[in-house]
Design an enzyme around this catalytic site. Structure first.
Site, PDB file in Angstrom:
ATOM      1  CE  LYS A  55      -1.343   4.773  -7.797  1.00 44.98           C
ATOM      2  NZ  LYS A  55      -2.188   3.917  -6.990  1.00 44.98           N
ATOM      3  CD  GLN A  99      -2.842   0.234  -6.469  1.00 47.42           C
ATOM      4  OE1 GLN A  99      -2.251   1.294  -6.359  1.00 47.42           O
ATOM      5  NE2 GLN A  99      -3.800   0.060  -7.354  1.00 47.42           N
ATOM      6  CG  ASP A 122      -6.908   6.252  -3.842  1.00 46.43           C
ATOM      7  OD1 ASP A 122      -6.732   6.791  -4.946  1.00 46.43           O
ATOM      8  OD2 ASP A 122      -6.564   5.081  -3.595  1.00 46.43           O
TER       9      ASP A 122
END
Length: 295
Positions: A55, A99, A122
């Site tokens: 990422k 995460q 997200d």
């Protein structure tokens, strides 16, 4: 292997990233800001570490700002919530991603709900989930968006298709079903308790498999000519003590009957990060009050 068209996720992800790089440069020159993504990793999960590195690399390559926060596995929940609060308040950060999975002492739901919905790249905040389900503009989870973009590579107009989503998670199954409804599909959400799962799946013009069981979907589950999007990433043992990645679909079998299919790896995976970067640009434009460029 049959005649199924292989839908190339790497190629499409590269196209999306190229558009994002143009948009990021454009926003910097015309509006004086750089979209910024903060990624928070708690603990030493090896898969998460690989993902976070990828990422960061792609964020920087597309000309966006990357803010990395790595915390030890024993981090207290309060400490993580305080970091989220700081990132919410930081004007250079337009997207925040924590995460998952998180260590046991931290309540993931509490953390996700603490993220400012405007920075929730997200798409997991209940407010964004609610906006998606009521058809309002929202930040949408990355894997579902990538899955729909891949399906449209094979069939640009999904209107009227019978779609079967296998899996009902908040991360993939439910949001991808909402997106398919917006594309005018007739949607069935199937799962482990579905009666005659092979029979239900066999009706589908479009199958999205997101159940986390290696090669569960077999050849005789697939309607001839159907489009198959395989979200699963499962590591299984191979010869010589090594391991290999497989999806939720038995690829070689399914490819003999499907019209188009995504491989694993190289299908949905690369699209997830590309769509994360796309969400970051979308969030940045909304926060800064400028029109969203074509991404």
């Amino acid at each position: 292997m049959g005649d199924a068209r292989i839908i190339d996720g790497k190629a499409l992800a590269a196209e999306v990233r190229a558009r994002i790089a143009v948009a990021a440069a454009d926003l910097k020159t015309k509006h004086g800001f750089t979209p910024g993504l903060a990624v928070v990793l708690v603990g030493e999960n090896p898969a998460s570490q690989v993902y976070v590195r990828s990422k960061k690399k792609q964020t920087v390559e597309t000309g966006m700002a990357s803010f990395d926060h790595t915390l030890p596995a024993e981090t207290a929940e309060e400490e993580l919530l305080a970091l989220v609060d700081r990132l919410n308040a930081d004007p250079e950060v337009h997207g925040i991603l924590v995460q998952l999975p998180l260590p046991d002492q931290i309540d993931a739901d509490k953390v996700l709900e603490r993220i400012d919905p405007a920075k929730d790249v997200d798409g997991f905040h209940p407010m964004n989930a609610g906006r998606l389900s009521t058809g309002q503009p929202a930040l949408v989870p990355c894997t579902p968006v990538g899955s729909v973009l891949l399906a449209k590579q094979a069939r640009p107009d999904l209107t009227g298709l019978e779609a079967v989503v296998i899996g009902r998670s908040n991360i993939v199954g439910k949001p991808v079903a909402q997106l398919l409804l917006q594309e005018n599909c007739t949607v069935t959400i199937a799962h482990s308790r579905t009666r005659d799962l092979p029979g239900v799946t066999r009706r589908a013009d479009l199958v999205i498999a997101a159940v986390g069981r290696p090669e569960m979907v077999r050849r005789d589950w697939i309607k001839p000519g159907a489009t198959v999007i395989d979200v699963g990433i499962n590591r299984i043992e191979a010869d010589g003590g090594k391991s290999r990645l497989v999806g939720d679909v038995a690829f070689d079998e399914a490819a003999e009957v499907a019209g188009a299919i995504t491989p694993v790896p190289g299908g949905v995976g690369p699209m997830t990060i590309a769509c994360l970067l796309r969400n970051t640009v979308q969030a940045a434009c909304a926060i800064e009050g400028v029109a969203l460029p074509e991404v």
